[in-house]
Design a protein around this motif. Structure first.
Motif, PDB file in Angstrom:
ATOM      1  N   ASP A 349      55.469 -21.667 -35.493  1.00 48.74           N
ATOM      2  CA  ASP A 349      55.322 -20.299 -34.961  1.00 48.74           C
ATOM      3  C   ASP A 349      56.602 -19.493 -35.168  1.00 48.74           C
ATOM      4  O   ASP A 349      56.583 -18.367 -35.682  1.00 48.74           O
ATOM      5  CB  ASP A 349      54.997 -20.343 -33.462  1.00 48.74           C
ATOM      6  N   ILE A 350      57.726 -20.073 -34.770  1.00 56.27           N
ATOM      7  CA  ILE A 350      59.009 -19.355 -34.847  1.00 56.27           C
ATOM      8  C   ILE A 350      59.399 -19.086 -36.298  1.00 56.27           C
ATOM      9  O   ILE A 350      59.873 -17.994 -36.642  1.00 56.27           O
ATOM     10  CB  ILE A 350      60.111 -20.147 -34.113  1.00 56.27           C
ATOM     11  N   LEU A 351      59.177 -20.071 -37.153  1.00 53.30           N
ATOM     12  CA  LEU A 351      59.493 -19.867 -38.565  1.00 53.30           C
ATOM     13  C   LEU A 351      58.621 -18.765 -39.169  1.00 53.30           C
ATOM     14  O   LEU A 351      59.072 -18.009 -40.037  1.00 53.30           O
ATOM     15  CB  LEU A 351      59.315 -21.171 -39.340  1.00 53.30           C
ATOM     16  N   SER A 352      57.386 -18.651 -38.713  1.00 53.62           N
ATOM     17  CA  SER A 352      56.507 -17.576 -39.198  1.00 53.62           C
ATOM     18  C   SER A 352      57.035 -16.216 -38.772  1.00 53.62           C
ATOM     19  O   SER A 352      57.047 -15.253 -39.565  1.00 53.62           O
ATOM     20  CB  SER A 352      55.081 -17.782 -38.663  1.00 53.62           C
ATOM     21  N   TYR A 353      57.484 -16.106 -37.522  1.00 52.64           N
ATOM     22  CA  TYR A 353      58.102 -14.851 -37.059  1.00 52.64           C
ATOM     23  C   TYR A 353      59.304 -14.499 -37.941  1.00 52.64           C
ATOM     24  O   TYR A 353      59.480 -13.346 -38.369  1.00 52.64           O
ATOM     25  CB  TYR A 353      58.567 -14.991 -35.613  1.00 52.64           C
ATOM     26  N   MET A 354      60.136 -15.495 -38.240  1.00 50.65           N
ATOM     27  CA  MET A 354      61.353 -15.234 -39.003  1.00 50.65           C
ATOM     28  C   MET A 354      61.029 -14.852 -40.446  1.00 50.65           C
ATOM     29  O   MET A 354      61.684 -13.991 -41.039  1.00 50.65           O
ATOM     30  CB  MET A 354      62.272 -16.459 -38.948  1.00 50.65           C
ATOM     31  N   ARG A 355      60.018 -15.486 -41.014  1.00 44.57           N
ATOM     32  CA  ARG A 355      59.632 -15.132 -42.383  1.00 44.57           C
ATOM     33  C   ARG A 355      59.085 -13.710 -42.443  1.00 44.57           C
ATOM     34  O   ARG A 355      59.272 -13.010 -43.441  1.00 44.57           O
ATOM     35  CB  ARG A 355      58.599 -16.146 -42.885  1.00 44.57           C
ATOM     36  N   LEU A 356      58.413 -13.283 -41.357  1.00 45.36           N
ATOM     37  CA  LEU A 356      57.886 -11.915 -41.325  1.00 45.36           C
ATOM     38  C   LEU A 356      59.003 -10.881 -41.161  1.00 45.36           C
ATOM     39  O   LEU A 356      58.853  -9.739 -41.591  1.00 45.36           O
ATOM     40  CB  LEU A 356      56.867 -11.778 -40.191  1.00 45.36           C
ATOM     41  N   ILE A 357      60.097 -11.275 -40.549  1.00 46.44           N
ATOM     42  CA  ILE A 357      61.245 -10.366 -40.452  1.00 46.44           C
ATOM     43  C   ILE A 357      61.819 -10.119 -41.849  1.00 46.44           C
ATOM     44  O   ILE A 357      62.203  -9.004 -42.207  1.00 46.44           O
ATOM     45  CB  ILE A 357      62.331 -10.955 -39.517  1.00 46.44           C
ATOM     46  N   VAL A 378      50.439  -7.069 -32.328  1.00 53.56           N
ATOM     47  CA  VAL A 378      50.721  -5.630 -32.295  1.00 53.56           C
ATOM     48  C   VAL A 378      52.125  -5.379 -31.759  1.00 53.56           C
ATOM     49  O   VAL A 378      52.897  -4.576 -32.305  1.00 53.56           O
ATOM     50  CB  VAL A 378      49.673  -4.888 -31.441  1.00 53.56           C
ATOM     51  N   GLU A 379      52.495  -6.100 -30.688  1.00 53.56           N
ATOM     52  CA  GLU A 379      53.826  -5.938 -30.102  1.00 53.56           C
ATOM     53  C   GLU A 379      54.906  -6.333 -31.101  1.00 53.56           C
ATOM     54  O   GLU A 379      55.946  -5.665 -31.223  1.00 53.56           O
ATOM     55  CB  GLU A 379      53.951  -6.793 -28.834  1.00 53.56           C
ATOM     56  N   PHE A 380      54.660  -7.404 -31.829  1.00 50.50           N
ATOM     57  CA  PHE A 380      55.656  -7.862 -32.792  1.00 50.50           C
ATOM     58  C   PHE A 380      55.839  -6.834 -33.919  1.00 50.50           C
ATOM     59  O   PHE A 380      56.965  -6.547 -34.332  1.00 50.50           O
ATOM     60  CB  PHE A 380      55.247  -9.213 -33.380  1.00 50.50           C
ATOM     61  N   VAL A 381      54.728  -6.312 -34.432  1.00 50.71           N
ATOM     62  CA  VAL A 381      54.805  -5.324 -35.514  1.00 50.71           C
ATOM     63  C   VAL A 381      55.643  -4.126 -35.091  1.00 50.71           C
ATOM     64  O   VAL A 381      56.471  -3.607 -35.852  1.00 50.71           O
ATOM     65  CB  VAL A 381      53.391  -4.870 -35.941  1.00 50.71           C
ATOM     66  N   GLU A 382      55.458  -3.691 -33.834  1.00 51.15           N
ATOM     67  CA  GLU A 382      56.196  -2.529 -33.332  1.00 51.15           C
ATOM     68  C   GLU A 382      57.682  -2.837 -33.179  1.00 51.15           C
ATOM     69  O   GLU A 382      58.547  -2.016 -33.494  1.00 51.15           O
ATOM     70  CB  GLU A 382      55.613  -2.080 -31.996  1.00 51.15           C
ATOM     71  N   GLU A 401      67.086 -15.005 -31.311  1.00 52.58           N
ATOM     72  CA  GLU A 401      67.097 -14.520 -29.933  1.00 52.58           C
ATOM     73  C   GLU A 401      66.387 -13.167 -29.824  1.00 52.58           C
ATOM     74  O   GLU A 401      65.670 -12.905 -28.856  1.00 52.58           O
ATOM     75  CB  GLU A 401      68.539 -14.401 -29.426  1.00 52.58           C
ATOM     76  N   GLU A 402      66.563 -12.301 -30.807  1.00 54.24           N
ATOM     77  CA  GLU A 402      65.882 -11.010 -30.791  1.00 54.24           C
ATOM     78  C   GLU A 402      64.370 -11.196 -30.884  1.00 54.24           C
ATOM     79  O   GLU A 402      63.596 -10.471 -30.237  1.00 54.24           O
ATOM     80  CB  GLU A 402      66.383 -10.128 -31.945  1.00 54.24           C
ATOM     81  N   ILE A 403      63.957 -12.145 -31.685  1.00 53.39           N
ATOM     82  CA  ILE A 403      62.518 -12.434 -31.801  1.00 53.39           C
ATOM     83  C   ILE A 403      61.965 -12.944 -30.476  1.00 53.39           C
ATOM     84  O   ILE A 403      60.891 -12.521 -30.027  1.00 53.39           O
ATOM     85  CB  ILE A 403      62.267 -13.455 -32.935  1.00 53.39           C
ATOM     86  N   PHE A 404      62.709 -13.845 -29.832  1.00 54.22           N
ATOM     87  CA  PHE A 404      62.263 -14.353 -28.526  1.00 54.22           C
ATOM     88  C   PHE A 404      62.121 -13.220 -27.521  1.00 54.22           C
ATOM     89  O   PHE A 404      61.160 -13.151 -26.758  1.00 54.22           O
ATOM     90  CB  PHE A 404      63.257 -15.391 -27.992  1.00 54.22           C
ATOM     91  N   SER A 405      63.102 -12.322 -27.532  1.00 56.23           N
ATOM     92  CA  SER A 405      63.090 -11.200 -26.586  1.00 56.23           C
ATOM     93  C   SER A 405      61.936 -10.245 -26.881  1.00 56.23           C
ATOM     94  O   SER A 405      61.245  -9.784 -25.966  1.00 56.23           O
ATOM     95  CB  SER A 405      64.426 -10.455 -26.665  1.00 56.23           C
ATOM     96  N   ALA A 406      61.707  -9.982 -28.167  1.00 58.35           N
ATOM     97  CA  ALA A 406      60.664  -9.023 -28.546  1.00 58.35           C
ATOM     98  C   ALA A 406      59.261  -9.559 -28.313  1.00 58.35           C
ATOM     99  O   ALA A 406      58.349  -8.824 -27.928  1.00 58.35           O
ATOM    100  CB  ALA A 406      60.828  -8.644 -30.016  1.00 58.35           C
ATOM    101  N   THR A 407      59.082 -10.841 -28.510  1.00 67.44           N
ATOM    102  CA  THR A 407      57.733 -11.430 -28.431  1.00 67.44           C
ATOM    103  C   THR A 407      57.454 -12.129 -27.109  1.00 67.44           C
ATOM    104  O   THR A 407      56.309 -12.465 -26.810  1.00 67.44           O
ATOM    105  CB  THR A 407      57.543 -12.461 -29.553  1.00 67.44           C
ATOM    106  N   ASN A 408      58.530 -12.374 -26.334  1.00 64.36           N
ATOM    107  CA  ASN A 408      58.387 -13.146 -25.093  1.00 64.36           C
ATOM    108  C   ASN A 408      57.764 -14.514 -25.389  1.00 64.36           C
ATOM    109  O   ASN A 408      56.991 -15.050 -24.587  1.00 64.36           O
ATOM    110  CB  ASN A 408      57.536 -12.375 -24.075  1.00 64.36           C
ATOM    111  N   TYR A 409      58.114 -15.056 -26.559  1.00 61.49           N
ATOM    112  CA  TYR A 409      57.480 -16.305 -27.011  1.00 61.49           C
ATOM    113  C   TYR A 409      57.768 -17.477 -26.071  1.00 61.49           C
ATOM    114  O   TYR A 409      56.872 -18.296 -25.790  1.00 61.49           O
ATOM    115  CB  TYR A 409      57.953 -16.648 -28.426  1.00 61.49           C
ATOM    116  N   LEU A 410      58.983 -17.585 -25.574  1.00 61.90           N
ATOM    117  CA  LEU A 410      59.342 -18.740 -24.742  1.00 61.90           C
ATOM    118  C   LEU A 410      58.531 -18.799 -23.459  1.00 61.90           C
ATOM    119  O   LEU A 410      58.360 -19.868 -22.859  1.00 61.90           O
ATOM    120  CB  LEU A 410      60.837 -18.715 -24.412  1.00 61.90           C
TER     121      LEU A 410
END
Length: 457
Positions: A349-357, A378-382, A401-410
């Motif tokens: 999941d996290i690697l997918s977020y990072m690849r999309l960045i 939708v939240e992530f795209v924004e 850390e920015e991804i965690f904060s933006a997505t509330n993934y944890l």
């Protein structure tokens, strides 16, 4: 030990084999005990098996006394999880997972705590919600004429406490109770052992305070002390001779265990000679540790096959550095009882977020994140837009850390849930690796290379 005791009871005390019950914790151990006794030529015992199989056999005969049919089914972990998910959805309870609830309900059952007493003994956050789900869960199990594995034991305890006729029948049928690995029993299992033997008081248990490793699933070593209190006429035999280990291992183990003042310590001895010394190696970090393991495996490989060499680690998150080192040096390995680090859900999941960045058009990563929920996507795209700003100035850990904060993934994982805590530990390990590769492209490239090495191997 227990097999010898059984043969003694049969040959010296003239106890009929059908009156003897042997209980252990694994089917493998039970099968070995059964085979040894049958090979001795004394026929079959009254019962040889695990706590759960013994209780299941009793419930097949007496479940009707508790309002269940004899053709009841036993829900495994998947069935239990599916039922809990249904209840969570029906009650519209947020921020509770089936695995978390399963863990709490099992903990309660291990202590014979029913739903209506749950909040008294588990006064934690949202205990009332858990109690309601626990109550509904039990009702739904009964509606399905089903037990889960914990029920098998607590329902027999309930049966014995409520039904004197059944209890006396079982006491007459089974006069000798023998239980192995007693240090691993929980309160419910201890209660069952006492109820089984309270008439004849003929019970033998084997246990070792220093071998108790299952407290996380309710085992209580105090049961060994409680046993001596509840059976004051019982005799204690200290079995100090060891038949498996070498002197260096026993001496090292005693040096460590003897520091424990919480329970009695035995000084074991063996008639074996020789044995290699224990080596303690302190390394600077996990990568150095992994490289040391590789060098030791290569050294041992001249004497042993790879399949004869094992590496043990404390938590799953530690496998990452070890796996990478083994792959890098081309050493074959098999991961037992787990999933490769980079194949674990939370890591993917996290690697997918990072690849999309890095690449917003990555369709594979998009598909994975969309499966987490439309709202999260939708939240992530924004929020991905500001994350990408000045990306060349941000290191990998900061981006994570920015991804965690933006997505509330944890927030998807509850650290009080053992399974989910393990996932959080894996995420922490991924962050640790990010320190070694501050450039996100280097970070993702390294992971891809590691995975390609595994595929080629």
């Amino acid at each position: 030990m227990l097999v010898s005791k059984v043969l003694y009871l049969i040959t010296q005390k003239r106890i009929r084999p059908s009156e003897i019950v042997m209980i252990t914790f694994t089917n493998k151990a039970a099968a070995e005990m059964k085979k040894r006794i049958e090979n001795a030529g004394y026929g079959k015992l009254g019962f040889v098996g695990t706590f759960h199989s013994f209780c299941a056999s009793l419930l097949r005969k007496y479940a009707g006394r508790l309002g269940y049919g004899p053709d009841f089914v036993i829900f495994d972990d998947d069935d239990q999880g599916a039922l809990l998910k249904q209840i969570i959805k029906e009650k519209d309870i947020a921020r509770m997972t089936a695995s978390y609830l399963s863990h709490l309900i099992s903990a309660a059952k291990n202590q014979l705590i029913p739903p209506d007493k749950f909040t008294t003994f588990f006064p934690q956050e949202r205990a009332a919600d858990v109690a309601k789900i626990y109550s509904t869960y039990q009702a739904r199990l009964k509606k399905n004429n089903a037990f889960d594995f914990d029920d098998l034991i607590i329902k027999v305890v309930e049966l014995f406490r409520k039904d004197d006729e059944v209890r006396f029948l079982i006491h007459d049928k089974y006069t000798q109770i023998l239980i192995d690995e007693f240090q691993d029993t929980n309160y419910a299992q201890y209660s069952l052992a006492r109820l089984l033997s309270e008439e004849s008081m003929d019970i033998t248990v084997v246990g070792d305070f220093s071998q108790s490793i299952y407290s996380w699933r309710g085992a209580d070593i105090r049961n060994l002390e409680k046993f001596q209190e509840d059976f004051p006429e019982g005799k204690v035999f200290e079995l100090e001779q060891n038949y498996r280990s070498t002197p260096p291992i026993l001496d090292f183990a005693y040096t460590v265990i003897s520091k424990n003042n919480g329970h009695p310590i035995l000084k074991l001895f063996t008639e074996k000679n020789g044995g290699e010394d224990i080596v303690i190696k302190q390394t600077q970090n996990e990568e150095d540790e992994a490289l040391y393991l590789v060098s030791e495996i290569e050294r041992l490989q001249s004497k042993f096959d790879y399949k004869e060499i094992a590496v043990l680690y404390r938590i799953n998150a530690q496998s990452r550095a070890i796996e990478e080192a083994l792959l890098q040096y081309g050493l074959p390995y098999m991961l037992i009882g787990g999933i490769r680090f980079y194949e674990r859900k939370e890591i993917k999941d996290i690697l997918s977020y990072m690849r999309l960045i890095i690449n917003p058009d990555n369709e594979v990563a998009q598909e994975r994140i969309m499966k987490l929920g439309k709202r999260k996507w939708v939240e992530f795209v924004e929020k991905a837009i500001p994350i990408r700003e000045d990306i060349e100035k941000k290191d990998t850990e900061s981006l994570m850390e920015e991804i965690f904060s933006a997505t509330n993934y944890l927030a998807l994982y509850n650290e009080k849930d053992p399974d989910e805590y393990s996932r959080l530990e894996n995420i922490k390990e991924l962050k640790s690796m990010a320190n070694s590769y501050p450039n996100i492209n280097d970070f993702l490239e390294q992971i891809a290379l590691v995975e390609s090495e595994y595929s080629e191997g």
